[in-house]
Design an enzyme around this catalytic site. Structure first.
Site, PDB file in Angstrom:
ATOM      1  N   SER A   1       0.846  -1.196   0.000  1.00  0.00           N
ATOM      2  CA  SER A   1       0.000   0.000   0.000  1.00  0.00           C
ATOM      3  C   SER A   1       0.880   1.245   0.000  1.00  0.00           C
ATOM      4  O   SER A   1       2.082   1.166  -0.265  1.00  0.00           O
ATOM      5  CB  SER A   1      -0.928  -0.035   1.213  1.00  0.00           C
ATOM      6  OG  SER A   1      -1.923   0.951   1.089  1.00  0.00           O
ATOM      7  N   ASN A   2       0.308   2.390   0.283  1.00  0.00           N
ATOM      8  CA  ASN A   2       1.059   3.654   0.314  1.00  0.00           C
ATOM      9  C   ASN A   2       0.410   4.563   1.358  1.00  0.00           C
ATOM     10  O   ASN A   2      -0.680   4.283   1.841  1.00  0.00           O
ATOM     11  CB  ASN A   2       1.063   4.279  -1.093  1.00  0.00           C
ATOM     12  CG  ASN A   2      -0.341   4.623  -1.554  1.00  0.00           C
ATOM     13  OD1 ASN A   2      -0.996   5.488  -0.989  1.00  0.00           O
ATOM     14  ND2 ASN A   2      -0.825   3.898  -2.558  1.00  0.00           N
TER      15      ASN A   2
END
Ligand code: CTP
Length: 403
Positions: A211-212
């Protein structure tokens, strides 16, 4: 496309309350939307904010005195009454409401109210007890009975420190009431807006993902602004974020890019305006493991990744006829060149360029500083501002730049 407020002549009356400071911002916004705004202030209003401030914000004379004669050879209240296509009283104190209800004309603002044939919009702001007082209730009823339009105050923290009903509503709420009276509706009226927001989670196994750090704030601010500005329907397709759903917004939660695509595919046919603010992962594990991946003796683990679908590119090429599609670009070098390439490759109407390495900009902060790029060399650099403010400005820009 011009905003419905563009070119309209508004007389803005300020009576004396702390909310005067917010009305400075309203005046500035109306001017930015293309209106001509002439301000009338009661003596008490000038104790809260200076006439100089409003003169600078509106570029028009500010009227404070019945006998001041701002206009050469003119009787100000008559000139103001002729000028007004709409008279807005904000903030409206209990006192000005009482004067308006009973036809008292003892200063320039109350005299203008009595002599003005234009529609009148009042935005009361006062202590909760004054707002609830039977005298104020009766005055409001009288005024509404005569066709005066009301933006009711909202509940919240008041200047006294107490909580209750009596706050001046948000600027955009006021703007949409003004737009509705002047132009028969806001420009987003009847429009469906689709926003993607937040990060995606690309599954590795049942307990891990790629993810980020996207917070979702920009997309949520855009969805909130579109709803506030009168869109008929706002869909917010969001990855996992820790934000409340804005009022009047339908939120659809997703995990990975593939799921985001599925959801937008179901909605794209309805959307008149699309903002792709999500930070979609570009690669996802080729296959998510059905079971938790156990470590073994080897020092490395190789994950095979594959490209995720480009949600924005799909939206752009499958858009409803006439729909406007806005994308975001995060770039840290040769920013404009890369963002323009995105604009062309994905066939966007506008691209909002972020450089997260600049102070105040980027993923996890509440503010942002962006440059908006469009076809034919269109470029607008916006100052550092909150993501809420930026959302309003971006909607404005869309309205300004699109046919
Ligand atoms: N976007 C999308 N689906 C993807 C990837 C990006 O919808 N799979 C959207 C984002 O929401 C954003 C824009 O496309 O509006 C960003 O474009 P993109 O080319 O993916 O930018 P980067 O991820 O920064 O990619 P690059 O590696 O090309 O810099």
């Amino acid at each position: 496309m011009e905003h419905v407020i563009g070119g309209k002549r508004i007389v803005l009356g300020l009576s004396g309350g702390i909310a005067c400071y917010k009305v400075c911002d309203l005046a500035s916004r109306l001017v930015r939307l293309g209106a001509r705004v002439r301000v009338v202030m009661t003596g008490n209003a000038t104790r809260f904010v200076g006439a100089v401030t409003l003169r600078a914000l509106t570029g028009e004379p500010v009227y404070t005195d019945t006998f001041g004669a701002e206009e050469p050879g003119g009787i100000d209240h008559v000139r103001l009454a002729e000028f007004a296509e709409l008279l807005v009283i904000a903030p409206a104190t209990a006192n000005i409401l009482a004067k308006m209800a009973h036809g008292i004309a003892d200063d320039l603002l109350s005299t203008t109210c009595l002599s003005c044939p234009a529609p009148v919009l009042i935005a009361p702001a006062m202590e909760a007890r004054m707002w609830r007082h039977p005298a104020t209730r009766a005055n409001i009823e009288l005024l509404q009975g005569r066709g005066v339009h009301l933006v009711p105050p909202t509940a919240g923290r008041l200047a006294s420190g107490a909580s209750g009903e009596g706050r001046l509503p948000d600027r955009e709420v006021l703007v949409s009431h003004i737009a509705a009276l002047l132009g028969g509706g806001s420009l987003l009226e009847g429009k469906t807006v689709l926003v993607t927001a937040g990060p995606t989670r690309e599954r590795i196994d049942p307990v891990r993902f790629i993810s980020n750090p996207s917070s979702g704030r920009m997309g949520f601010a855009l969805a909130a602004a579109a709803a506030r500005q009168g869109a008929r329907k706002v869909y917010l397709v969001s990855g996992p974020v820790a934000l409340p759903t804005p009022p009047d917004v339908e939120r659809i939660d997703i995990g990975g890019a593939g799921q985001m695509l599925q959801e937008v595919q179901a909605l794209a046919g309805r959307a008149d305006l699309v903002f792709a603010a999500a930070a979609v992962g570009d690669y996802a594990p080729r296959e998510a493991s059905r079971h938790k991946i156990k470590k073994d003796n080897s020092e490395e683990l190789i994950l095979k990744l594959q490209r995720t679908p480009d949600v924005l590119a799909w939206l752009s090429s499958n858009r409803k006829k006439g729909a406007v599609v806005v994308g975001f670009a995060v770039e840290t070098e040769r920013e404009e060149e890369h963002a323009r390439a995105k604009l062309e490759r994905k066939g966007l109407d506008l691209v909002v360029l972020n450089n997260p390495t600049q102070p105040g900009a980027g993923f996890e902060v509440e503010t942002n500083r962006v440059t908006v790029l469009g076809p034919d060399g269109f470029k607008r650099e916006l100052a550092l501002m909150s993501k809420d403010e930026l959302a309003d400005r971006l909607l404005e820009l869309v309205i300004e730049t699109q046919k």
